[in-house]
Design a protein around this motif. Structure first.
Motif, short mmCIF file in Angstrom:
data_model
loop_
_atom_site.label_atom_id
_atom_site.label_comp_id
_atom_site.label_asym_id
_atom_site.label_seq_id
_atom_site.Cartn_x
_atom_site.Cartn_y
_atom_site.Cartn_z
N GLU A 168 0.84 -1.21 0.00
CA GLU A 168 0.00 0.00 0.00
C GLU A 168 0.87 1.25 0.00
O GLU A 168 0.55 2.25 -0.67
N LEU A 169 1.97 1.20 0.73
CA LEU A 169 2.89 2.34 0.75
C LEU A 169 3.48 2.58 -0.63
O LEU A 169 3.58 3.72 -1.09
N ALA A 170 3.87 1.50 -1.32
CA ALA A 170 4.43 1.64 -2.67
C ALA A 170 3.39 2.20 -3.64
O ALA A 170 3.69 3.05 -4.48
N ASN A 171 2.15 1.71 -3.55
CA ASN A 171 1.09 2.22 -4.43
C ASN A 171 0.85 3.71 -4.19
O ASN A 171 0.65 4.48 -5.15
N THR A 172 0.85 4.11 -2.93
CA THR A 172 0.67 5.53 -2.63
C THR A 172 1.81 6.37 -3.19
O THR A 172 1.60 7.46 -3.74
N ALA A 173 3.04 5.84 -3.07
CA ALA A 173 4.18 6.57 -3.62
C ALA A 173 4.08 6.70 -5.14
O ALA A 173 4.41 7.74 -5.71
N HIS A 174 3.62 5.62 -5.81
CA HIS A 174 3.44 5.69 -7.26
C HIS A 174 2.38 6.73 -7.63
O HIS A 174 2.53 7.46 -8.62
N ARG A 175 1.29 6.77 -6.86
CA ARG A 175 0.24 7.76 -7.15
C ARG A 175 0.78 9.18 -6.96
O ARG A 175 0.46 10.08 -7.75
N GLY A 177 3.91 10.04 -7.29
CA GLY A 177 4.80 10.29 -8.41
C GLY A 177 4.08 10.58 -9.70
O GLY A 177 4.61 11.27 -10.58
N ALA A 178 2.85 10.03 -9.84
CA ALA A 178 2.06 10.28 -11.04
C ALA A 178 1.30 11.60 -10.98
O ALA A 178 0.61 11.96 -11.93
N GLY A 179 1.42 12.32 -9.84
CA GLY A 179 0.79 13.63 -9.76
C GLY A 179 -0.46 13.69 -8.92
O GLY A 179 -1.06 14.75 -8.79
N ASP A 180 -0.89 12.57 -8.32
CA ASP A 180 -2.09 12.57 -7.48
C ASP A 180 -1.67 12.94 -6.06
O ASP A 180 -1.35 12.07 -5.23
N LEU A 181 -1.68 14.23 -5.75
CA LEU A 181 -1.24 14.69 -4.44
C LEU A 181 -2.27 14.45 -3.36
O LEU A 181 -2.00 14.70 -2.18
N SER A 182 -3.43 13.93 -3.71
CA SER A 182 -4.43 13.58 -2.70
C SER A 182 -4.21 12.18 -2.15
O SER A 182 -4.89 11.77 -1.21
N ALA A 183 -3.28 11.44 -2.72
CA ALA A 183 -3.03 10.06 -2.28
C ALA A 183 -2.44 10.08 -0.87
O ALA A 183 -1.53 10.86 -0.57
N ARG A 184 -2.96 9.22 -0.02
CA ARG A 184 -2.48 9.07 1.34
C ARG A 184 -2.44 7.59 1.68
O ARG A 184 -3.20 6.79 1.15
N VAL A 185 -1.54 7.24 2.57
CA VAL A 185 -1.39 5.86 3.02
C VAL A 185 -1.94 5.74 4.43
O VAL A 185 -1.80 6.66 5.25
N GLN A 186 -2.61 4.63 4.72
CA GLN A 186 -3.10 4.35 6.05
C GLN A 186 -2.00 3.61 6.80
O GLN A 186 -1.76 2.44 6.54
N PRO A 187 -1.30 4.25 7.73
CA PRO A 187 -0.19 3.58 8.41
C PRO A 187 -0.63 2.29 9.09
O PRO A 187 -1.61 2.27 9.84
N ALA A 188 0.06 1.21 8.82
CA ALA A 188 -0.25 -0.10 9.39
C ALA A 188 0.99 -0.94 9.36
O ALA A 188 2.02 -0.56 8.78
N GLY A 189 0.93 -2.11 10.00
CA GLY A 189 2.05 -3.03 9.99
C GLY A 189 3.03 -2.75 11.11
O GLY A 189 2.69 -2.12 12.14
N PRO A 190 4.27 -3.20 10.97
CA PRO A 190 5.28 -2.96 12.01
C PRO A 190 5.53 -1.47 12.25
O PRO A 190 5.17 -0.62 11.43
N GLU A 192 8.21 0.32 12.16
CA GLU A 192 9.05 1.00 11.16
C GLU A 192 8.26 1.34 9.91
O GLU A 192 8.41 2.43 9.34
N VAL A 193 7.38 0.41 9.47
CA VAL A 193 6.57 0.67 8.28
C VAL A 193 5.56 1.78 8.56
O VAL A 193 5.29 2.63 7.70
N GLY A 197 5.08 5.29 6.52
CA GLY A 197 3.80 5.75 6.01
C GLY A 197 3.45 7.13 6.50
O GLY A 197 2.97 7.99 5.74
N THR A 198 3.70 7.39 7.78
CA THR A 198 3.44 8.73 8.32
C THR A 198 4.33 9.77 7.65
O THR A 198 3.88 10.88 7.32
N ALA A 199 5.60 9.41 7.42
CA ALA A 199 6.51 10.34 6.76
C ALA A 199 6.07 10.64 5.33
O ALA A 199 6.16 11.79 4.86
N VAL A 200 5.58 9.61 4.61
CA VAL A 200 5.10 9.82 3.24
C VAL A 200 3.89 10.75 3.23
O VAL A 200 3.78 11.65 2.38
N ASN A 201 2.98 10.57 4.18
CA ASN A 201 1.81 11.45 4.26
C ASN A 201 2.24 12.89 4.55
O ASN A 201 1.71 13.84 3.96
#
Length: 415
Positions: A168-175, A177-190, A192-193, A197-201
């Motif tokens: 999900e983090l990679a998909n959000t990063a691709h979005r 990169g494609a110009g969709d600045l509304s993309a956000r990731v729901q932090p989950a998992g370990p 560190e992950v 996710g919080t840093a990407v948001n």
């Protein structure tokens, strides 16, 4: 990553199972052999008292009570054999002896009497030595297989819980990169992950804030420059005709430069490397748009294109800006009545080649450098076209001579 985690668990579980099952299988074989030999030794001890009495009838009666799985024979002192001996012609050993062979194990027990020696022979076949071993091995193998499958199932569930947030983090990063600045990731998992996710948001929000500030700055720039530019235009219009025409051209060039800067700063976010458009459709549409101005200035604007679509790795908005920049340069830097040609065709290996030619006096070789101005130009138009071509994996070429200039954009195919 999910596959690697599963393979790692499978390898680790296999090693642990082998470390447990191999010694267990060897132990089972030794236990079965020891059990069979204990039964043979018990049979020897059971027959020894009756053989010591040298009573054939009593010995025969004792043989009836022996195990059928073991071949038992007794040689009396006079050389007579009773039972089912394995080796009737064997020599009587001086003491108890054990003879091993592929067929099984032969136990010999001499029974000494006054003046003579009797012999008890018990043969344990190999199938008796391995009785129950194969079945136990199958049970152990089945248990190991069940444990391995359970480990793989648990590993797959664990790997999925670890890789899903990363995916999900990679998909959000691709979005993003494609110009969709509304993309956000729901932090989950370990932990560190979740931190990534919080840093990407936070990064996405910061990018949005910077772009908004840039647009506001461009709007402020437009507001601040338009007013003095309008005042300057009014002042120039009040000058004598000779000076007025010369200065008015400079004012128009300044106005175009401001428009280019503002338009470039306020363009929407680029669509990324996955964007594409039909070069034929965009180029033909923009050339036809400029046809009206060409007719007013007495220019012969020709368009050559292929009937098939030519997909390129450039957003339609970027290609539109690049074509407008090339055509605008021709109109701005060549005399009225100068002919021009727009040619779009397929490239070898995919993509498209767009050539804009004119019959003007030519241009300096360093005209493509950003900020290079001359003849009322800001130097941004050709740089916009060059960056558009390079962003698609292509390039821009300029062929100039006193008989005219040809600017060619080589655009790469979609990814």
């Amino acid at each position: 990553m999910r596959r690697r985690i599963t393979l790692l668990v499978a390898a680790t579980t296999s090693i642990v199972l082998l470390a447990f099952l191999l010694p267990a299988a060897s132990l089972v074989a030794r236990v079965a052999e020891a059990r069979a030999l204990d039964a043979a030794q018990a049979q020897l001890q059971f027959l020894t008292p009756s053989v010591g009495l040298d009573d054939p009838e009593q010995v025969a009666a004792s043989l009836i009570g022996t195990s059928n799985d073991l071949r038992t024979g007794v040689r009396l002192a006079d050389g007579t054999w009773l039972g089912d001996p394995q080796q009737p012609d064997i020599e009587v050993p001086a003491s108890a002896e054990e003879i091993r062979s592929d067929a099984g194990i032969l136990l010999l027990q001499p029974v000494r009497r006054e003046g003579d020696t009797a012999l008890i022979e018990v043969f344990v076949p190999s199938e008796v030595l391995r009785a129950g071993v194969t079945r136990t091995w199958l049970v152990l193998g089945g248990l190991g297989l069940v444990l391995l499958l359970l480990a793989l199932l648990v590993a797959d569930r664990l790997a999925r819980s670890l890789t899903r947030p990363v995916t999900e983090l990679a998909n959000t990063a691709h979005r993003l990169g494609a110009g969709d600045l509304s993309a956000r990731v729901q932090p989950a998992g370990p932990r560190e992950v979740r931190e990534v996710g919080t840093a990407v948001n936070q990064l996405a929000r910061r990018i949005g804030e910077l772009l908004a500030a840039e647009r506001e700055g461009a709007a402020d720039l437009a507001h601040r420059l338009r007013t003095p530019l309008t005042a300057l235009r009014l002042d120039v219009e009040g000058l004598p005709p000779g000076d007025r025409d010369r200065l008015m051209d400079d004012v128009d060039a300044l106005s175009r430069g401001i428009d280019e800067v503002i338009n470039e700063a306020r363009r929407p976010v680029r669509e990324g490397v996955g964007a594409e458009c039909d070069a034929t459709a965009v180029v033909v549409e923009r050339a036809e748009f400029w046809t009206a101005l060409a007719a007013d200035e007495g220019r012969n604007l020709q368009i050559e294109w292929q009937a098939t679509p030519l997909p390129v790795r450039v957003p339609a908005a970027d290609l539109t800006a690049a074509v407008d920049a090339l055509l605008g340069n021709v109109f701005a830097h060549t005399p009225e009545g100068t002919g021009m040609l727009v040619d779009v065709r397929a490239r070898d290996g995919g993509g498209a080649s767009i050539a804009v030619s004119d019959e003007g006096p030519g241009m300096p070789e360093d005209a493509v450098e950003r900020g290079r101005s001359g003849g009322g130009s800001t130097g941004l138009g050709l740089d916009i076209a060059r960056r558009t071509a390079e962003s698609s994996g292509g390039s821009m070429r300029i062929d100039t001579s006193p008989r005219g200039t040809t600017v060619t954009l080589d655009l790469g195919p979609p990814a």
